[in-house]
Motif scaffolding. Structure first.
Motif, short mmCIF file in Angstrom:
data_model
loop_
_atom_site.label_atom_id
_atom_site.label_comp_id
_atom_site.label_asym_id
_atom_site.label_seq_id
_atom_site.Cartn_x
_atom_site.Cartn_y
_atom_site.Cartn_z
N ALA A 1 -8.68 41.78 -27.43
CA ALA A 1 -9.90 41.35 -26.74
C ALA A 1 -10.24 42.19 -25.50
N PRO A 2 -9.29 42.47 -24.60
CA PRO A 2 -9.65 43.30 -23.44
C PRO A 2 -10.06 44.72 -23.83
N GLN B 1 -5.95 38.28 -29.56
CA GLN B 1 -5.97 38.11 -28.10
C GLN B 1 -5.62 39.43 -27.41
N VAL C 1 -15.93 36.05 -31.30
CA VAL C 1 -16.01 37.21 -30.40
C VAL C 1 -17.04 36.99 -29.29
N ASP C 2 -17.89 35.95 -29.45
CA ASP C 2 -18.86 35.68 -28.37
C ASP C 2 -18.18 35.12 -27.12
N HIS C 3 -16.86 34.89 -27.19
CA HIS C 3 -16.12 34.58 -25.96
C HIS C 3 -15.90 35.86 -25.14
N ILE C 4 -16.03 37.01 -25.80
CA ILE C 4 -15.70 38.29 -25.15
C ILE C 4 -16.95 39.11 -24.84
N VAL C 5 -17.87 39.21 -25.81
CA VAL C 5 -19.11 39.99 -25.62
C VAL C 5 -20.30 39.19 -26.14
N VAL D 1 -8.78 35.28 -31.32
CA VAL D 1 -9.91 34.77 -30.53
C VAL D 1 -10.84 33.99 -31.46
N ARG E 1 -13.60 44.55 -25.05
CA ARG E 1 -14.52 44.41 -23.91
C ARG E 1 -14.69 45.75 -23.18
N TYR F 1 -17.00 47.89 -25.14
CA TYR F 1 -18.37 47.40 -24.96
C TYR F 1 -18.92 47.84 -23.60
N VAL G 1 -10.48 39.24 -34.20
CA VAL G 1 -10.15 39.83 -32.90
C VAL G 1 -8.91 39.14 -32.37
#
Ligand code: SF4
Length: 184
Positions: A81-82, A78, A119-123, A116, A85, A88, A76
């Motif tokens: 990432a948005p 940077q 990915v658990d920083h995002i979802v 990133v 999200r 999701y 993923v």
């Protein structure tokens, strides 16, 4: 949150949990979402040789509103990432996430500013699938493990109790800074 969240603890809630778990696990719809090389293995899993159709999951949904499973297949960036999200957030509830491959789970070999580092920083992630890339059999194994998790997912008061227990265990766990052995 539906009516099942308001049911009192007991036989009725357990029966609703079993029925809801069975229905949810048997009607998973993955979102069409591939990021890198891992996505090729994900596509192979949906093809004839591996046959995701046996779980009714061969049609990857074109709209996140019709999907309840996100398979994060690949690294993923940077920039992505948005977008990830947003996809999701647009998916129907309840929803689940499989992090496919070491890049999605931890950044893998790409330890740099562009990727990133997990990915658990995002979802929130339900299943971490190791490998580079994981084989289709491994993805199917992850899907079966997710089915098992969904089947045994508590609802209502049982869910709140499970969350409290998990929180207590996390607070009681030894901090990694105090661990000895390979980490030091
Ligand atoms: S884990 Fe391997 S196959 Fe998957 S995206 Fe990373 S480099 Fe590609």
């Amino acid at each position: 949150m539906g009516i099942e969240e308001k049911l009192p603890s007991g036989f009725l809630l357990t029966s609703v949990e079993t029925a809801a778990g069975w229905v949810r696990k048997a009607s998973l719809f993955p979102a069409t979402f591939g990021l890198a090389c891992c996505a090729i293995e994900m596509m192979t899993t949906g093809a004839g040789r591996y046959d995701l159709a046996r779980f009714g999951m061969e049609v990857f949904r074109g709209s996140p509103r019709q999907a309840d499973l996100m398979i994060v297949a690949g690294r993923v960036s940077q920039k992505m990432a948005p977008v990830l999200r947003q996809v999701y957030d647009q998916m129907a509830n309840p929803k689940w996430v499989i992090s496919m491959g070491v890049c999605a789970s931890s950044g893998g070999m790409f330890n740099n500013y562009a990727i990133v580092q997990g990915v658990d920083h995002i979802v929130p992630v339900d299943i971490y699938l190791p490998g580079c890339p994981p084989r289709p059999e491994m993805l199917m194994d992850a899907i079966l493990k997710l089915h098992d998790k969904i089947q045994h997912e508590p609802l209502g008061v049982n869910k709140r109790r499970a969350q409290e227990l998990a929180e207590e265990l996390a607070l009681d766990a030894t901090p990694t800074s105090e661990m000895r052995g390979l980490l030091r």
